[in-house]
Design an enzyme around this catalytic site. Sequence first.
Site, mmCIF file in Angstrom:
data_model
loop_
_atom_site.group_PDB
_atom_site.id
_atom_site.type_symbol
_atom_site.label_atom_id
_atom_site.label_comp_id
_atom_site.label_asym_id
_atom_site.label_seq_id
_atom_site.Cartn_x
_atom_site.Cartn_y
_atom_site.Cartn_z
ATOM 1 N N CYS A 68 0.809 -1.214 0.000
ATOM 2 C CA CYS A 68 0.000 0.000 0.000
ATOM 3 C C CYS A 68 0.842 1.264 0.000
ATOM 4 C CB CYS A 68 -0.882 0.057 1.251
ATOM 5 S SG CYS A 68 -1.938 -1.355 1.507
ATOM 6 N N ASN A 100 -0.088 0.726 5.756
ATOM 7 C CA ASN A 100 0.817 0.034 4.842
ATOM 8 C C ASN A 100 1.652 -0.938 5.654
ATOM 9 O OD1 ASN A 100 2.655 -0.714 2.781
ATOM 10 N ND2 ASN A 100 4.028 0.951 3.356
ATOM 11 N N GLY A 101 1.674 -2.200 5.223
ATOM 12 C CA GLY A 101 2.490 -3.179 5.922
ATOM 13 C C GLY A 101 1.697 -4.408 6.292
ATOM 14 N N CYS A 117 13.505 -1.717 5.091
ATOM 15 C CA CYS A 117 13.326 -2.640 3.971
ATOM 16 C C CYS A 117 14.209 -2.231 2.800
ATOM 17 C CB CYS A 117 11.862 -2.648 3.536
ATOM 18 S SG CYS A 117 11.552 -3.660 2.069
ATOM 19 N N SER A 134 11.918 -0.311 -13.852
ATOM 20 C CA SER A 134 12.632 -0.586 -12.619
ATOM 21 C C SER A 134 14.121 -0.837 -12.808
ATOM 22 C CB SER A 134 12.005 -1.795 -11.915
ATOM 23 O OG SER A 134 11.964 -2.904 -12.795
ATOM 24 N N ASP A 141 15.831 -5.353 -11.722
ATOM 25 C CA ASP A 141 15.975 -5.285 -10.268
ATOM 26 C C ASP A 141 15.853 -6.633 -9.589
ATOM 27 O OD1 ASP A 141 13.024 -5.663 -9.166
ATOM 28 O OD2 ASP A 141 12.907 -4.408 -10.937
ATOM 29 N N CYS A 154 8.373 -12.890 2.568
ATOM 30 C CA CYS A 154 8.329 -11.694 3.413
ATOM 31 C C CYS A 154 7.037 -11.718 4.219
ATOM 32 C CB CYS A 154 8.378 -10.433 2.549
ATOM 33 S SG CYS A 154 8.162 -8.898 3.492
ATOM 34 N N CYS A 169 16.483 -4.647 6.711
ATOM 35 C CA CYS A 169 15.804 -5.941 6.694
ATOM 36 C C CYS A 169 16.134 -6.594 5.362
ATOM 37 C CB CYS A 169 14.296 -5.781 6.839
ATOM 38 S SG CYS A 169 13.408 -7.361 6.688
ATOM 39 N N CYS A 195 14.230 -11.617 3.006
ATOM 40 C CA CYS A 195 13.855 -12.378 1.807
ATOM 41 C C CYS A 195 15.077 -12.915 1.072
ATOM 42 C CB CYS A 195 13.005 -11.525 0.872
ATOM 43 S SG CYS A 195 13.711 -9.914 0.470
#
Length: 458
Positions: A10, A116-117, A252, A299, A362, A398, A447, A450
């Site tokens: 989000c 968001n999250g 992140c 990206s 990416d 994640c 973090c 992943c």
Amino acid sequence: MLDDKLHEECGVFGIYAVDGREVAQDIYFGLTALQHRGQEAAGMAVSDTKGAMGNLTVKKAMGLVNEVFHKNDLESLHGNIGVGHVRYSTTGGSVPENAQPMAMKYIKGSLALVHNGNIINADELKQEQMNRGMPHYTSSDSEVLAYEVISNRVKTESIEEAVKLSANKLKGGYAVIIMSPRKLVGMRDPFGIKPLVLGKCKNAYVLASESAAFTAIGAEFVRDVEPGEIISITQDGLSSDRSLCGQKKAHCIFEYIYFARNDSFMDGIEVHDARINAGRALARKVKVDADIVVGVPDSGLVAAEGYALESGIPFALAFHKNSYIGRSFIKPTDEERRTAVHMKLSVLRSIVENKDIVLIDDSIVRGTTMKQLIEMLRKAGAKSVHVRISSPPFLYPCFYGTDVPTAGQLIASHHSSEEVCKNVGADSLEYLDVEDFKTMVGDMPLCTACFTNEYPVK
């Protein structure tokens, strides 16, 4: 955006114009600038701080910002305080009921919340709430969060106290903005996994996921909200509670690799610079003889520029992107994914014919998109395609609000780099190393779960 990508959950936006001016249009422009963070649903809630307590006007629906809101909607959304949201679902289904803001009325008034999250202990909190007799209508952790704030608000003197009590129980990565009838409150998880920034525009304070949203409304970037900080904005100005700020942080890294807009600043880092540095780090890893460096739109373009600067190999635009293709959802079959890629991208034959190419992107998630892009380049006459990826191999899920597929869908989790290279049809393949993140963002604590399986919040 190609569908074989990771997705952010989000984007959030909040504004309080203390001079009383209308804010719906600012929210609209702010959400449009955050559209890359979520394209399934959009919404906003506004209120007049001088009006009746608990008076909220809400509009939300499935679709892009410009599909959900029209001129008559903005003219009917009156108020000088408001929150907005763009959504990509990771918890809770992609259904209208889970669109945000979460707007609720209760005995002391009302609130509207955008989030968001991902709250990883949401099921535990939901069960506690249900045991207290509170209803739940969806599986959204955002709704669980809203009920948690309300349950604390009825027994406290202020929304700030309720938010702080709630934050003490939350686990996960999150950025939350809450509008009460007279206040705007923002909070960020203590690790700083999810971004939240503070801006100012004339007589208004603004909170958003990214500073790019400030540019869209002519606001100036003030600072990042600190990990664990709770910010309260009222008619009297801004106050801050840092009592939940901890020493350990874990931002992140994928915000800098892919999620955030190039022109955003986060935690002291310009996203564009981080991506340039990632490309430079890739160029230093393994030398390759090539004629041009190309990036996958959009990206991979900045990392490709960095690779070209470091290697001395010319940068070229080899793909044309169709900007008029609508939002893309995860396609259920390989054939539908193939159609989506060919609709969005085409190769400029004159650029790639008889060329040895370094192709920058990416990430490789499933590998389907990369394989198709290489096939397209070879069909257009490329002699060789050397793939370079500005992130390490994705190996683990994640839990903090990024839609990483299960390990079975992550090609690198069950194939070696050599096998992935062969699978996608590249002449060579190199990934960025986790150690190279220092080149991207300096000593910022990150973090990287992943990639490494080291989760900061459990």
